[in-house]
Motif scaffolding. Structure first.
Motif, PDB file in Angstrom:
ATOM      1  N   VAL A 123     -10.510  -1.284   8.323  1.00  0.00           N
ATOM      2  CA  VAL A 123     -10.952  -0.750   7.038  1.00  0.00           C
ATOM      3  C   VAL A 123      -9.810  -0.645   6.043  1.00  0.00           C
ATOM      4  O   VAL A 123      -9.956  -0.971   4.851  1.00  0.00           O
ATOM      5  N   LEU A 124      -8.660  -0.165   6.497  1.00  0.00           N
ATOM      6  CA  LEU A 124      -7.579   0.176   5.575  1.00  0.00           C
ATOM      7  C   LEU A 124      -6.946  -1.026   4.886  1.00  0.00           C
ATOM      8  O   LEU A 124      -6.712  -0.974   3.663  1.00  0.00           O
ATOM      9  N   PRO A 125      -6.629  -2.123   5.583  1.00  0.00           N
ATOM     10  CA  PRO A 125      -5.947  -3.235   4.894  1.00  0.00           C
ATOM     11  C   PRO A 125      -6.674  -3.759   3.660  1.00  0.00           C
ATOM     12  O   PRO A 125      -6.032  -3.942   2.607  1.00  0.00           O
ATOM     13  N   PRO A 126      -8.004  -4.019   3.691  1.00  0.00           N
ATOM     14  CA  PRO A 126      -8.641  -4.487   2.463  1.00  0.00           C
ATOM     15  C   PRO A 126      -8.628  -3.454   1.346  1.00  0.00           C
ATOM     16  O   PRO A 126      -8.519  -3.810   0.163  1.00  0.00           O
ATOM     17  N   LEU A 127      -8.747  -2.169   1.691  1.00  0.00           N
ATOM     18  CA  LEU A 127      -8.647  -1.136   0.665  1.00  0.00           C
ATOM     19  C   LEU A 127      -7.265  -1.144   0.014  1.00  0.00           C
ATOM     20  O   LEU A 127      -7.139  -1.011  -1.218  1.00  0.00           O
ATOM     21  N   LEU A 128      -6.243  -1.301   0.826  1.00  0.00           N
ATOM     22  CA  LEU A 128      -4.882  -1.338   0.287  1.00  0.00           C
ATOM     23  C   LEU A 128      -4.649  -2.582  -0.562  1.00  0.00           C
ATOM     24  O   LEU A 128      -4.021  -2.509  -1.620  1.00  0.00           O
ATOM     25  N   ARG A 129      -5.152  -3.725  -0.093  1.00  0.00           N
ATOM     26  CA  ARG A 129      -4.971  -4.956  -0.884  1.00  0.00           C
ATOM     27  C   ARG A 129      -5.623  -4.819  -2.256  1.00  0.00           C
ATOM     28  O   ARG A 129      -5.041  -5.199  -3.274  1.00  0.00           O
ATOM     29  N   LYS A 130      -6.822  -4.287  -2.271  1.00  0.00           N
ATOM     30  CA  LYS A 130      -7.531  -4.108  -3.539  1.00  0.00           C
ATOM     31  C   LYS A 130      -6.762  -3.166  -4.453  1.00  0.00           C
ATOM     32  O   LYS A 130      -6.633  -3.408  -5.661  1.00  0.00           O
ATOM     33  N   ALA A 131      -6.233  -2.082  -3.885  1.00  0.00           N
ATOM     34  CA  ALA A 131      -5.487  -1.109  -4.688  1.00  0.00           C
ATOM     35  C   ALA A 131      -4.166  -1.695  -5.184  1.00  0.00           C
ATOM     36  O   ALA A 131      -3.735  -1.405  -6.306  1.00  0.00           O
ATOM     37  N   ARG A 132      -3.519  -2.512  -4.356  1.00  0.00           N
ATOM     38  CA  ARG A 132      -2.243  -3.119  -4.762  1.00  0.00           C
ATOM     39  C   ARG A 132      -2.436  -4.118  -5.901  1.00  0.00           C
ATOM     40  O   ARG A 132      -1.505  -4.377  -6.674  1.00  0.00           O
ATOM     41  N   PRO A 188      -1.152  -0.158 -12.192  1.00  0.00           N
ATOM     42  CA  PRO A 188      -0.883   1.250 -11.875  1.00  0.00           C
ATOM     43  C   PRO A 188      -1.631   2.223 -12.773  1.00  0.00           C
ATOM     44  O   PRO A 188      -2.026   3.307 -12.335  1.00  0.00           O
ATOM     45  N   ASP A 189      -1.839   1.849 -14.032  1.00  0.00           N
ATOM     46  CA  ASP A 189      -2.560   2.736 -14.950  1.00  0.00           C
ATOM     47  C   ASP A 189      -4.043   2.826 -14.615  1.00  0.00           C
ATOM     48  O   ASP A 189      -4.751   3.705 -15.121  1.00  0.00           O
ATOM     49  N   GLU A 190      -4.534   1.924 -13.774  1.00  0.00           N
ATOM     50  CA  GLU A 190      -5.945   1.918 -13.403  1.00  0.00           C
ATOM     51  C   GLU A 190      -6.144   2.316 -11.937  1.00  0.00           C
ATOM     52  O   GLU A 190      -7.137   1.968 -11.314  1.00  0.00           O
ATOM     53  N   GLY A 191      -5.173   3.033 -11.400  1.00  0.00           N
ATOM     54  CA  GLY A 191      -5.301   3.505 -10.021  1.00  0.00           C
ATOM     55  C   GLY A 191      -4.668   2.593  -9.004  1.00  0.00           C
ATOM     56  O   GLY A 191      -4.907   2.767  -7.802  1.00  0.00           O
ATOM     57  N   GLY A 192      -3.864   1.636  -9.432  1.00  0.00           N
ATOM     58  CA  GLY A 192      -3.206   0.749  -8.489  1.00  0.00           C
ATOM     59  C   GLY A 192      -2.093   1.444  -7.735  1.00  0.00           C
ATOM     60  O   GLY A 192      -1.521   2.430  -8.204  1.00  0.00           O
ATOM     61  N   LEU A 193      -1.770   0.931  -6.546  1.00  0.00           N
ATOM     62  CA  LEU A 193      -0.737   1.520  -5.705  1.00  0.00           C
ATOM     63  C   LEU A 193       0.449   0.597  -5.600  1.00  0.00           C
ATOM     64  O   LEU A 193       0.293  -0.628  -5.524  1.00  0.00           O
ATOM     65  N   ASP A 194       1.650   1.181  -5.568  1.00  0.00           N
ATOM     66  CA  ASP A 194       2.840   0.399  -5.258  1.00  0.00           C
ATOM     67  C   ASP A 194       3.108   0.503  -3.757  1.00  0.00           C
ATOM     68  O   ASP A 194       2.341   1.121  -3.007  1.00  0.00           O
ATOM     69  N   ALA A 195       4.196  -0.103  -3.299  1.00  0.00           N
ATOM     70  CA  ALA A 195       4.484  -0.143  -1.863  1.00  0.00           C
ATOM     71  C   ALA A 195       4.658   1.263  -1.293  1.00  0.00           C
ATOM     72  O   ALA A 195       4.207   1.561  -0.174  1.00  0.00           O
ATOM     73  N   ARG A 196       5.291   2.133  -2.051  1.00  0.00           N
ATOM     74  CA  ARG A 196       5.516   3.502  -1.565  1.00  0.00           C
ATOM     75  C   ARG A 196       4.190   4.252  -1.443  1.00  0.00           C
ATOM     76  O   ARG A 196       3.965   4.974  -0.461  1.00  0.00           O
ATOM     77  N   ASP A 197       3.314   4.080  -2.439  1.00  0.00           N
ATOM     78  CA  ASP A 197       1.996   4.708  -2.375  1.00  0.00           C
ATOM     79  C   ASP A 197       1.201   4.203  -1.174  1.00  0.00           C
ATOM     80  O   ASP A 197       0.530   4.971  -0.481  1.00  0.00           O
ATOM     81  N   ALA A 198       1.254   2.882  -0.956  1.00  0.00           N
ATOM     82  CA  ALA A 198       0.514   2.285   0.160  1.00  0.00           C
ATOM     83  C   ALA A 198       1.010   2.834   1.490  1.00  0.00           C
ATOM     84  O   ALA A 198       0.218   3.087   2.408  1.00  0.00           O
TER      85      ALA A 198
END
Length: 512
Positions: free
Chosen positions: A68-77, A81-91
């Motif tokens: 479950v987690l990898p696709p959620l992280l890929r989508k977020a990455r 960032p202003d739209e809820g994206g994650l950087d490596a540290r957030d991930a």
């Protein structure tokens, strides 16, 4: 006290379908806590919202976090960032929150139960997920208390509503009264009074799993209690495993996979260990299917079968009976191709058979991937020189990778797997020619799934002179350099001793 559990049928979290719906929300309380108080829109925290969504998927759909987690992280990455994206540290933080919360779920449930005024089964699962996320931040990370409470309450306002956020705030503030060690002193009985329950709560494993693992440890670990060995194993289960790659022979080399972020494998000549945070998909060989992610224990099972001596006849026909999703089949296929042999990879589920075919795609030698039931095989008996049967099991040997499995499995699952495991092994022996070799493997150290299966099948063959017969081979010499392999002739690998999943291997030669 019994260790609380969401999935194991013990006191703990309810997973009643339809209670929360697919959104994972239990209702949005009012917008304002007091009449006339200005409404403040909750601040959305993309890291914790993603972690919450992953936990709800695990709880509602019986999904696995590593899927479950990898696709959620890929989508977020991929988001800005202003739209809820994650950087490596957030991930990395989201990953720690999800895996840490799942790993320590039973222990956190016991602590949360001390801080609420009702049985946990009466607290809605999404609320418990938020509380567990908060408990992990407070007790299992270095996040400051005030930040952990504040961020978790804000998450609760977003996904649960103001009313439930107040409940979450009250519970978390009670948890801040002590650190993890202090809470364990409260909820875990003394070791001398109840060693299994003590270890279960201190190391976040269901009691029945602690008991089963203790029974399966080498004899020296069982003598005199063996507290050090079982503690080391449970601690190893709670460590995040390294990512291990396999260079499929004839298609990739260890040298090609070796970079500044990798190290050679410990035992397999085809293994490469990645540094923490390494991304397998960044390597050309992995993207092209010439290499793959594969635990070193799984590699050793395939290598032992490939190197086991066969008697008489040819060595041209190999079979993988339960091949999905294809990791061992891909390695076996590459080894077979190097010797001019053919691999038939069978998998009962059609969608998993397609995964096997994808893993084998590009192998230089002849191979075939088919959808077939290993208990009712379509192939002729006595057709194969080497047979691998890696049976479905409880997966208790891979708790490092799938921490939620420890809370999801129950002792009753063993009875469900038992007939299938025995049937698959009997048919695997029948598929081998006289003088051929069968490898029985499973990613579980539970004695009911390992030695009991092999012993029962061999005893059954002794009672039936009209059927096939087999003898056990000593598997230990076929794992050269690997220490502490026990008394044999079978082999049980361990996370705390070998750095691998707890893979089990028994080698049998068909004698009649």
């Amino acid at each position: 006290m019994s260790t609380p559990s969401r999935h194991g049928g013990q006191p703990g979290r309810s997973t009643t379908p339809g209670r929360t719906g697919k959104t994972g929300k239990t209702g949005q309380g009012g917008k304002s806590g007091r009449p006339g108080k200005p409404y403040r829109r909750p601040r959305k925290d993309p890291v914790r919202i993603l972690a919450f969504e992953a936990l709800r998927a695990v709880d509602e759909r019986d999904a696995y976090a590593n899927l479950v987690l990898p696709p959620l992280l890929r989508k977020a990455r991929e988001k800005d960032p202003d739209e809820g994206g994650l950087d490596a540290r957030d991930a990395a933080l989201a990953t720690e929150l999800v895996y840490g919360t799942l790993r320590w779920q039973g222990t956190y449930d016991a602590i949360i139960a001390e801080c609420v005024d009702r049985p946990l089964r009466q607290v809605d699962p999404p609320v418990l997920d938020v509380l567990s996320l908060g408990a992990h931040q407070l007790l299992g990370t270095r996040i400051p208390q005030h930040a952990a409470v504040s961020a978790t309450v804000e998450l609760a306002r977003v996904v649960l509503g103001d009313g439930r956020a107040k409940f979450v705030n009250a519970v978390l503030r009670r948890i801040t009264a002590d650190d993890l060690e202090g809470w364990l002193e409260r909820v875990a009985p003394p070791y001398d009074e109840d060693p299994e329950e003590h270890l279960a709560l201190r190391h976040a494993h269901p009691r029945w799993v602690v008991s089963a693992l203790w029974d399966a440890l080498p004899a020296r670990a069982r003598q005199g209690g063996g507290r050090a060995d079982i503690t080391a194993l449970l601690e190893a289960d709670n460590e995040r495993p390294e990512v291990t790659l396999v260079a499929r022979p004839g298609r990739a080399s260890v040298e090609e996979l070796s970079t500044g972020e990798t190290a050679p494998g410990r035992w397999s000549p085809y293994a490469v260990r990645m540094a923490e945070g390494g991304e397998p998909g960044a390597l050309d060989a992995v993207r092209e299917g010439r290499a793959g992610v594969q635990d070193e224990g799984s590699q050793l099972v395939a290598l032992a079968l490939a190197d086991a001596p066969v008697e008489g006849g040819s060595d041209r026909h190999w079979l993988d009976v339960c091949a999905g999703p294809g990791g061992k089949a891909a390695l076996l296929g590459a080894l077979a191709a190097g010797r001019g042999a053919t691999l038939l990879a069978a998998e009962k589920q059609p969608h998993r058979a397609r995964l096997v075919a994808r893993a084998l795609q590009g192998n230089p030698g002849p191979w075939a991937a088919v959808s077939a039931d290993g208990t009712r095989p379509a192939w002729r008996p006595g057709s194969f020189d080497r047979v691998l049967v890696d049976v479905p099991c409880t997966g208790l040997g891979a708790l490092r990778r799938r921490p939620e499995a420890r809370w999801r499995r129950t002792p009753e699952d063993l009875a469900g797997f038992a007939p299938l495991q025995r049937g698959l092994l009997r048919q695997a022996v029948a598929a081998a020619r006289v003088g051929g070799v069968v490898a029985y493997a499973t990613c579980s150290p539970h004695l009911a799934e390992t030695r009991a299966v092999v012993d029962d099948v061999l005893r059954g063959m002794e009672k039936d002179p009209r059927g096939p017969a087999a003898e056990l081979l000593d598997a230990r010499p076929l794992l050269p350099g690997v220490p502490e392999l026990g008394e044999g002739p079978d082999v049980q690998l361990w996370p705390h001793l070998h750095g691998t999943d707890a893979m089990y291997l028994a080698l049998l030669r068909r004698t009649a």
